[in-house]
Design a protein around this motif. Structure first.
Motif, short mmCIF file in Angstrom:
data_model
loop_
_atom_site.label_atom_id
_atom_site.label_comp_id
_atom_site.label_asym_id
_atom_site.label_seq_id
_atom_site.Cartn_x
_atom_site.Cartn_y
_atom_site.Cartn_z
N ILE A 338 -25.02 4.74 -24.40
CA ILE A 338 -23.95 5.42 -23.67
C ILE A 338 -23.96 5.00 -22.20
O ILE A 338 -22.91 4.70 -21.62
N GLN A 339 -25.13 4.97 -21.60
CA GLN A 339 -25.22 4.55 -20.20
C GLN A 339 -24.79 3.10 -20.03
O GLN A 339 -24.10 2.77 -19.05
N ALA A 340 -25.17 2.23 -20.97
CA ALA A 340 -24.77 0.83 -20.88
C ALA A 340 -23.26 0.68 -21.01
O ALA A 340 -22.63 -0.13 -20.32
N LEU A 341 -22.64 1.47 -21.90
CA LEU A 341 -21.19 1.41 -22.07
C LEU A 341 -20.46 1.88 -20.81
O LEU A 341 -19.47 1.27 -20.38
N ILE A 342 -20.95 2.96 -20.20
CA ILE A 342 -20.32 3.45 -18.97
C ILE A 342 -20.47 2.42 -17.85
O ILE A 342 -19.53 2.18 -17.08
N SER A 343 -21.63 1.79 -17.78
CA SER A 343 -21.83 0.74 -16.78
C SER A 343 -20.92 -0.45 -17.04
O SER A 343 -20.39 -1.06 -16.11
N GLY A 344 -20.72 -0.78 -18.32
CA GLY A 344 -19.79 -1.86 -18.65
C GLY A 344 -18.37 -1.54 -18.24
O GLY A 344 -17.64 -2.41 -17.74
N ILE A 345 -17.96 -0.28 -18.42
CA ILE A 345 -16.64 0.14 -17.96
C ILE A 345 -16.54 -0.01 -16.45
O ILE A 345 -15.52 -0.46 -15.91
N GLY A 346 -17.60 0.36 -15.75
CA GLY A 346 -17.60 0.23 -14.30
C GLY A 346 -17.45 -1.20 -13.84
O GLY A 346 -16.70 -1.49 -12.89
N ILE A 347 -18.14 -2.12 -14.51
CA ILE A 347 -18.03 -3.53 -14.15
C ILE A 347 -16.61 -4.03 -14.37
O ILE A 347 -16.03 -4.75 -13.54
N ALA A 348 -16.01 -3.63 -15.52
CA ALA A 348 -14.64 -4.07 -15.81
C ALA A 348 -13.64 -3.51 -14.81
O ALA A 348 -12.69 -4.20 -14.41
N LEU A 349 -13.84 -2.26 -14.37
CA LEU A 349 -12.89 -1.64 -13.44
C LEU A 349 -13.06 -2.13 -12.00
O LEU A 349 -12.09 -2.16 -11.24
N VAL A 350 -14.28 -2.50 -11.63
CA VAL A 350 -14.49 -2.92 -10.24
C VAL A 350 -13.92 -4.31 -9.98
O VAL A 350 -13.66 -4.67 -8.82
N ILE A 351 -13.68 -5.09 -11.02
CA ILE A 351 -13.12 -6.43 -10.82
C ILE A 351 -11.72 -6.36 -10.21
O ILE A 351 -11.48 -6.96 -9.15
N PRO A 352 -10.76 -5.61 -10.78
CA PRO A 352 -9.46 -5.53 -10.12
C PRO A 352 -9.49 -4.75 -8.81
O PRO A 352 -8.76 -5.09 -7.87
N SER A 353 -10.32 -3.70 -8.74
CA SER A 353 -10.34 -2.90 -7.50
C SER A 353 -10.91 -3.70 -6.34
O SER A 353 -10.37 -3.69 -5.23
#
Length: 372
Positions: A338-353
């Protein structure tokens, strides 16, 4: 000639500091309050085969150690230690001649001193590894590497401070305490490594944006599903609210993953702007997206590898004791995934931001087609 002389002096200082640190750490037993002894003789018995109810096979060996105490007012005292170790080394240790070990339960029986071996004295290994890290950072990055090391040390001290604060106050809802620490970690790290400038500000905003969005999405999903199947109590040694502890660990781990991606993207775009001050916002944004796509896969794999490294020992233990895959996953891997998935979401979202923020701050408007 001056440069060559300076290089030789630096090499000499580095080597001398390493030798001095090694000699000091191997003769610093006097600095410890707990009794320490040097193993001067070892006598091993015969290995005995052991089999448990799950047909796991191991071998146990009894050994008799002769130890000379190396610190305290009883320095030089000879002590006998009886130790049992297994071939697997799961819960015990095999001692060898020349090692320095911590001693407990020292007692005298009929004129002979006996004790229990606690653990190795490992400060020499740790100090030499730390010295190697400092030297490599200095050789590769010079002053910038030392600032990076300083940021790590300050963050470590801050983390210990917040943990101690939590223990002292005995808080029930302590998540916000560690969320605040995460923000401080980010700000201090960026200020020390990058400096107080526009790049630092853009990186900070990108990290906070990506971390916040990913955390809200991840925790919101758990709340919408009513935490179905999530066993927060699986956290090892949790003495406080396990869900709060899980959220605190998640936000700190998420921050580290997002920071890695954001700094790569923003630093690349700032270098592009320095090379071409007239670069457009659209070009910068597209370049940031390209950088993000190139690092997304490796970063997510790094997260998974770290997770595997943390859980492999306990997972093997569960399998070895007859537990099925589903049960083992629930109690050893589920929270980490779960923590790895949330971190993966963070990596994906920080790219456009990160790409968008850097493009807005640095890029020029494209007047020809109206794109900003």
């Amino acid at each position: 000639m001056k440069l060559k002389r300076r290089t030789l002096i630096e090499i000499a200082v580095i080597l001398l500091s390493g030798v001095a640190l090694f000699l000091f750490s191997t003769h610093d037993d006097f600095m410890y309050h707990q009794a320490i002894g040097e193993v001067v003789a070892v006598k091993d018995g015969k290995a005995v085969r052991q089999t448990d109810q799950y047909k796991n096979v191991d071998y146990q060996t009894r050994q008799r150690l002769t130890v000379v105490q190396t610190n305290g007012r009883h320095r030089g005292r000879r002590i006998i230690i009886h130790n049992t170790f297994s071939r697997s080394g799961a819960l015990d240790q095999d001692f060898h001649r020349g090692q320095h070990i911590f001693l407990t339960n020292i007692r005298r029986v009929h004129g002979t001193y006996y004790a229990t071996a606690s653990r190795f004295k490992r400060d020499t290994t740790l100090l030499m590894l730390a010295w190697l890290v400092v030297v490599l950072l200095y050789l590769v990055m010079h002053a910038h590497g030392l600032r990076t090391l300083l940021s790590v040390a300050i963050n470590f001290i801050l983390f210990l401070f917040f943990v101690q604060l939590d223990v002292t106050l005995n808080l029930t809802h302590f998540f916000w305490l560690f969320a605040l620490s995460a923000v401080l970690f980010t700000g201090l790290t960026l200020c020390l490594v990058i400096g107080v400038n526009r790049q630092c500000l853009v990186t900070f905003l990108a990290i906070v944006t990506g971390t916040t969005l990913a955390f809200v999405i991840g925790i919101g999903t758990l709340q919408l599903t009513h935490n179905a199947g999530v066993h927060y109590e699986a956290l090892g040694y949790a003495t406080q609210a396990p869900q709060e502890l899980f959220l605190s660990a998640t936000v700190i781990g998420l921050l580290g993953a997002v920071m890695d991606a954001a700094t790569d993207i923003v630093s690349t775009l700032f270098e592009m702007h320095r090379a071409d001050p007239d670069v457009s916002r659209l070009q910068l944004f597209k370049s940031g997206q390209e950088v993000g796509r190139s690092i997304l896969g490796p970063l997510i794999n790094v997260l998974l590898l770290i997770f595997f490294a943390e859980t492999i020992a306990i997972a093997v233990l569960y399998f070895r004791t007859g537990n099925p895959i589903g049960y083992t996953f629930q109690w050893t891997m589920e929270l980490g995934i779960i923590q790895a998935l949330i971190s993966g979401i963070g990596i994906a979202l920080v790219i456009p931001s990160a790409s968008c923020l850097a493009a807005v701050v640095l890029g020029k408007k494209e007047r020809s087609n109206g794109i900003n």
